[in-house]
Design a protein around this motif. Structure first.
Motif, mmCIF file in Angstrom:
data_model
loop_
_atom_site.group_PDB
_atom_site.id
_atom_site.type_symbol
_atom_site.label_atom_id
_atom_site.label_comp_id
_atom_site.label_asym_id
_atom_site.label_seq_id
_atom_site.Cartn_x
_atom_site.Cartn_y
_atom_site.Cartn_z
ATOM 1 N N ILE A 102 -43.543 -43.250 -49.456
ATOM 2 C CA ILE A 102 -42.932 -44.232 -50.362
ATOM 3 C C ILE A 102 -43.606 -44.236 -51.746
ATOM 4 O O ILE A 102 -42.905 -44.191 -52.771
ATOM 5 C CB ILE A 102 -42.950 -45.635 -49.721
ATOM 6 N N PRO A 103 -44.945 -44.285 -51.860
ATOM 7 C CA PRO A 103 -45.533 -44.232 -53.210
ATOM 8 C C PRO A 103 -45.234 -42.925 -53.941
ATOM 9 O O PRO A 103 -45.032 -42.928 -55.167
ATOM 10 C CB PRO A 103 -47.032 -44.401 -52.940
ATOM 11 N N ILE A 104 -45.212 -41.806 -53.193
ATOM 12 C CA ILE A 104 -44.905 -40.527 -53.842
ATOM 13 C C ILE A 104 -43.478 -40.527 -54.376
ATOM 14 O O ILE A 104 -43.207 -40.079 -55.502
ATOM 15 C CB ILE A 104 -45.129 -39.369 -52.854
ATOM 16 N N TYR A 105 -42.554 -41.036 -53.564
ATOM 17 C CA TYR A 105 -41.157 -41.113 -54.016
ATOM 18 C C TYR A 105 -41.023 -42.027 -55.229
ATOM 19 O O TYR A 105 -40.309 -41.703 -56.195
ATOM 20 C CB TYR A 105 -40.279 -41.609 -52.882
ATOM 21 N N VAL A 136 -45.855 -44.305 -28.604
ATOM 22 C CA VAL A 136 -46.715 -45.112 -29.482
ATOM 23 C C VAL A 136 -47.309 -44.245 -30.589
ATOM 24 O O VAL A 136 -47.322 -44.616 -31.770
ATOM 25 C CB VAL A 136 -47.818 -45.799 -28.649
ATOM 26 N N ALA A 137 -47.807 -43.049 -30.201
ATOM 27 C CA ALA A 137 -48.359 -42.137 -31.203
ATOM 28 C C ALA A 137 -47.285 -41.652 -32.161
ATOM 29 O O ALA A 137 -47.510 -41.536 -33.369
ATOM 30 C CB ALA A 137 -49.037 -40.952 -30.516
ATOM 31 N N VAL A 173 -44.742 -44.294 -39.003
ATOM 32 C CA VAL A 173 -45.106 -45.382 -39.927
ATOM 33 C C VAL A 173 -46.060 -44.877 -41.002
ATOM 34 O O VAL A 173 -45.924 -45.189 -42.190
ATOM 35 C CB VAL A 173 -45.714 -46.562 -39.146
ATOM 36 N N TRP A 174 -47.034 -44.060 -40.578
ATOM 37 C CA TRP A 174 -47.991 -43.512 -41.553
ATOM 38 C C TRP A 174 -47.295 -42.588 -42.547
ATOM 39 O O TRP A 174 -47.603 -42.592 -43.739
ATOM 40 C CB TRP A 174 -49.104 -42.778 -40.819
#
Length: 301
Positions: A51-54, A37-38, A44-45
């Motif tokens: 994604i925004p950096i890419y 789970v961790a 996911v984090w």
């Protein structure tokens, strides 16, 4: 006695009856449990962050006429460095120099004041020092927007308007409360026995500060350095209110002006964001371990 018993070596034990180190390490290894789970949450984090950096890097390598068309997550078909050339030729070096000066000055002021203040708060055990420390920490609850008008009048009276000092001094003042809080948590982890040993040797409080406290509080000091540098590097309100001309302009205000200068030239704006984030990201990579160690010591003992 059987042959198998003779061939099998006897299990060594410690004098106190405990398990040997190798057996203890083997037992701890097998008792570790995977935490899917961790792991999934961390993945996911990571995706959310990357994604925004890419997308920003990809858009900064795209020509202006193709910035608003197509899939933003698709790699650019014809990558170009024209956007970076446009930013570098538009006074970016001047903005970077001013921002670096502000960041270095803010870090220097914060360290010069917060380290002695935290040392006094930890070593002085009376109600007056505790009350002064709590009063000082009220600065954490005061937003900069609430005092920007009095600060403007004060800076104008001191004839500091439209100078780098008008940005440096308020930024350092608002970084002080959190910096003192972090350093107090780190200094409380220094053993009292070490202070007593140095006191028996005749060491003065100043000698204890420089030879004992500061070397043992490197994690907290690194945290304060990165925090105050980020405050200075990313600050926008004080440069916007307290500067006017192009001379003392810093990166955040320069990025704000790039929007109107380039209009809808989004790739050029994103290229300037990438260039402005590289220095502070490099500082974080160098001091990330000390930063994490300093943050873990904020709670103190």
């Amino acid at each position: 006695m059987s042959h198998d018993t003779l061939a099998r070596p006897a299990k060594t034990r410690r004098p106190d009856g405990g398990e040997p180190p190798t057996a203890a390490r083997r037992r701890r290894h097998w008792t570790r449990r995977a935490n899917p789970v961790a792991g999934l949450g961390a993945f996911v984090w990571l995706v959310i962050v990357l994604i925004p950096i890419y997308a920003m890097l990809s858009a900064s390598l795209t020509s202006a006429d193709k910035a608003l068309t197509g899939n933003p997550l698709k790699p650019p078909t014809d990558p170009t460095l024209d956007n970076y050339n446009t930013v570098l030729s538009s006074g970016f070096g001047h903005l970077l120099t001013n921002t670096a000066i502000v960041a270095v000055a803010v870090v220097g002021i914060v360290l010069a004041l917060s380290v002695p203040l935290a040392y006094v708060a930890v070593r002085t055990r009376n109600r007056w020092s505790n009350a002064a420390f709590r009063l000082f920490l009220l600065g954490v609850a005061i937003p900069a927007q609430a005092v920007v008008v009095p600060l403007y009048l004060l800076i104008a009276k001191l004839d500091l308007y439209d100078t780098l000092l008008a940005v440096i001094l308020p930024t350092a003042a608002f970084a002080m409360p959190v910096s003192v809080l972090v350093l107090v948590g780190s200094l409380r982890d220094v053993s009292e026995d070490l202070y007593e040993a140095m006191a028996l040797d005749g060491a003065s409080p100043a000698r204890m500060l420089f030879q004992l406290t500061i070397p043992l509080a490197k994690g907290g000091i690194s945290t304060v350095v990165i925090y105050s540098a980020l405050q200075a590097w990313n600050g926008f309100l004080f440069p916007l209110i307290f500067t006017q001309s192009d001379g003392p302009r810093v990166l955040t205000l320069g990025l704000f002006n790039f929007v109107s200068q380039f209009g809808v030239n989004i790739p050029a704006v994103l290229a300037s964001v990438v260039l402005s984030g590289i220095p502070i990201f490099a500082v974080y990579l160098v001091a990330r371990r000390a930063l994490i160690g300093g943050l873990m010591g904020v709670g103190g003992k």
